[in-house]
Design a protein around this motif. Structure first.
Motif, mmCIF file in Angstrom:
data_model
loop_
_atom_site.group_PDB
_atom_site.id
_atom_site.type_symbol
_atom_site.label_atom_id
_atom_site.label_comp_id
_atom_site.label_asym_id
_atom_site.label_seq_id
_atom_site.Cartn_x
_atom_site.Cartn_y
_atom_site.Cartn_z
ATOM 1 N N THR A 140 0.745 -1.222 0.048
ATOM 2 C CA THR A 140 0.024 -0.273 -0.135
ATOM 3 C C THR A 140 0.925 1.329 -0.101
ATOM 4 O OG1 THR A 140 -0.031 -0.158 2.393
ATOM 5 C CG2 THR A 140 -2.007 -1.075 1.057
ATOM 6 N N THR A 190 -1.847 0.726 -4.306
ATOM 7 C CA THR A 190 -2.947 1.386 -4.141
ATOM 8 C C THR A 190 -2.971 2.269 -5.524
ATOM 9 O OG1 THR A 190 -3.001 1.504 -1.934
ATOM 10 C CG2 THR A 190 -4.092 3.379 -3.045
ATOM 11 N N ARG A 194 -5.317 2.438 -8.845
ATOM 12 C CA ARG A 194 -6.111 3.702 -9.233
ATOM 13 C C ARG A 194 -5.820 4.186 -10.470
ATOM 14 N NH1 ARG A 194 -3.946 9.184 -8.995
ATOM 15 N NH2 ARG A 194 -1.894 8.322 -8.573
ATOM 16 N N THR A 211 -8.739 -4.562 -7.001
ATOM 17 C CA THR A 211 -7.518 -4.342 -6.391
ATOM 18 C C THR A 211 -6.123 -4.483 -7.271
ATOM 19 O OG1 THR A 211 -7.193 -6.504 -5.642
ATOM 20 C CG2 THR A 211 -8.324 -5.210 -4.293
#
Length: 321
Positions: A140, A190, A194, A211
Motif C-alpha cells: 500500500t 494502491t 487507481r 485491487t
C-alpha cells in the motif's frame, strides 16, 4: 541466566505482530493484534503492549536479552518516537517510552519498517552474503532500507533508504508526504489500481477484483491497460533504484511486499527500465530479486537490528555484522 533470544515487534498500519527470535532467526511464541489506526494514540499503544505482554507470558521470556521494534515511519530513533503515515493518531509518539511499562530496562532498538526488512533479508533472506543492497517493500506504500558495506545503514534518525519518497516526476501528483511525483505515489499497489481504473481498465474479467491483485491478473492475461499500469509502476521503481545506486553503489535490489506477488508482471519491466536508467558503468548489472522472508521479514529484521545493537551475532548472515 541464559539470554539467547530477542523479542521482536513489527508495527504496521493493519497489524502489530510479535515473536521471540533465536540467534538463527527462528521465530517462537508469536502474538498478533489488529492495528486500531483510526482510534486513539493510547489505543494503538495498548495494542502494542498487549502483543509484548503476550510474549512476556511465554515460558522463554527469561531468556530475552533485548527488544527490537520495526515501525512504519517516519520515526526518530534518537528520541524513540514515531509518526507513521498510516497511523495518523501517532505523531511524534514516544513509542519506546510507551513500552517501558512492559519491558522495564530491557534494551530497546527502534528502526523503520524498511530498515527492518533490509536487516532481515540481509541476515536470512535474498540479500544474504551481499555487502551492498537495497531492500524494498512495495505494498500500500513503498518503503526501503539500505545495506552498505555489509551493515544496515539506518541513518541518524532511522529513516535512511526510504526510497518511496524519492521524487521521480517533479510535475507529478501531490504525495501525502507533501512532495510531488514520489515513487510511492506512482508505484504503490494502491496507485497501480487507481491508475488502471482511471485509464479505463474494468475488473469484470477478474471477478470484479478491482485491487492490485486483479490488475496483476489482467496484466498477466495480456490486458494492455493493466500492463501499462504495471509498466508505469516499474519505471518509477527503476528510476528510484537507479538514483539510489548512483549514490551508494548497489549489488542487489530485493523487492518484497504484496505487489511483488505479481512476479514477472512487475519484475520484468523493472529490470528493463533499470537497464535504461542505470547506465553508468558502476551501476550496471544490478541484480533485482524477490524477497524471501514474506510477511515475517519485519519481525526477523527487527530482531536482526536488535542483535546488531547488542553486539552479539550467533550465526552467519549475522544480523548485519
Amino acid at each position: 541466566m541464559t539470554t539467547d533470544l530477542v523479542a521482536a515487534v513489527d508495527i504496521g498500519g493493519t497489524k502489530i505482530a510479535g515473536a521471540l527470535v533465536t540467534g538463527e532467526g527462528e521465530l517462537l511464541h508469536r502474538a498478533q493484534r489488529p492495528t486500531p489506526a483510526r482510534e486513539s494514540a493510547a489505543a494503538v499503544l495498548r495494542a502494542v503492549t498487549d502483543v509484548v505482554t503476550r510474549l512476556t507470558e511465554s515460558g522463554d521470556w527469561s531468556r530475552v536479552r533485548a527488544l527490537g521494534i520495526g515501525s512504519a515511519g517516519p520515526l526518530d530513533a534518537r528520541l524513540g518516537s514515531v509518526s507513521p503515515v498510516n497511523i495518523p493518531v501517532w505523531r511524534d509518539f514516544p513509542l519506546v517510552e510507551g513500552v517501558r511499562g512492559v519491558v522495564g530496562e530491557l534494551p530497546v532498538t527502534l528502526v523503520g519498517d524498511g530498515a527492518a526488512i533490509a536487516a532481515g533479508e540481509h541476515w536470512r533472506g535474498a540479500a544474504r552474503g551481499r555487502r551492498n543492497a537495497l531492500c524494498m517493500v512495495v505494498s500500500t506504500g513503498v518503503g526501503g532500507g539500505l545495506i552498505v558495506d555489509d551493515r544496515l545503514y539506518a541513518g541518524p534518525t532511522g529513516n535512511a533508504g526510504h526510497i518511496g519518497h524519492i521524487s521521480v516526476d517533479f510535475n507529478g501528483d501531490l504525495c501525502p508526504c507533501g512532495g510531488r511525483g514520489c515513487v510511492e505515489r506512482i508505484a504503490s499497489g494502491t496507485n497501480i489500481a487507481r491508475y488502471a481504473l482511471a485509464a479505463g481498465w474494468r475488473p469484470a474479467d477478474q471477478g470484479g477484483d478491482a485491487t492490485t491483485a486483479g490488475v496483476a491478473a489482467a496484466a498477466a492475461a495480456g490486458d494492455p491497460v493493466a500492463r501499462e499500469a504495471f509498466d508505469r509502476s516499474a519505471r518509477a521503481l527503476a528510476a528510484g533504484i537507479a538514483a539510489t545506486a548512483t549514490l551508494v553503489e548497489l549489488e542487489t535490489v530485493v523487492i518484497g511486499g504484496g505487489v511483488s506477488q505479481a512476479g514477472e508482471v512487475l519484475f520484468a519491466p523493472v529490470r528493463r527500465a533499470l537497464a535504461e536508467y542505470a547506465t553508468l558503468p558502476y551501476v550496471q548489472g544490478i541484480d533485482v530479486v524477490p524477497a524471501q522472508l514474506g510477511t515475517d521479514a519485519g519481525l526477523v529484521g527487527a530482531a536482526a537490528a536488535s542483535w546488531r545493537e547488542s553486539g552479539t551475532f550467533l550465526s552467519r548472515g549475522e544480523a548485519g555484522n
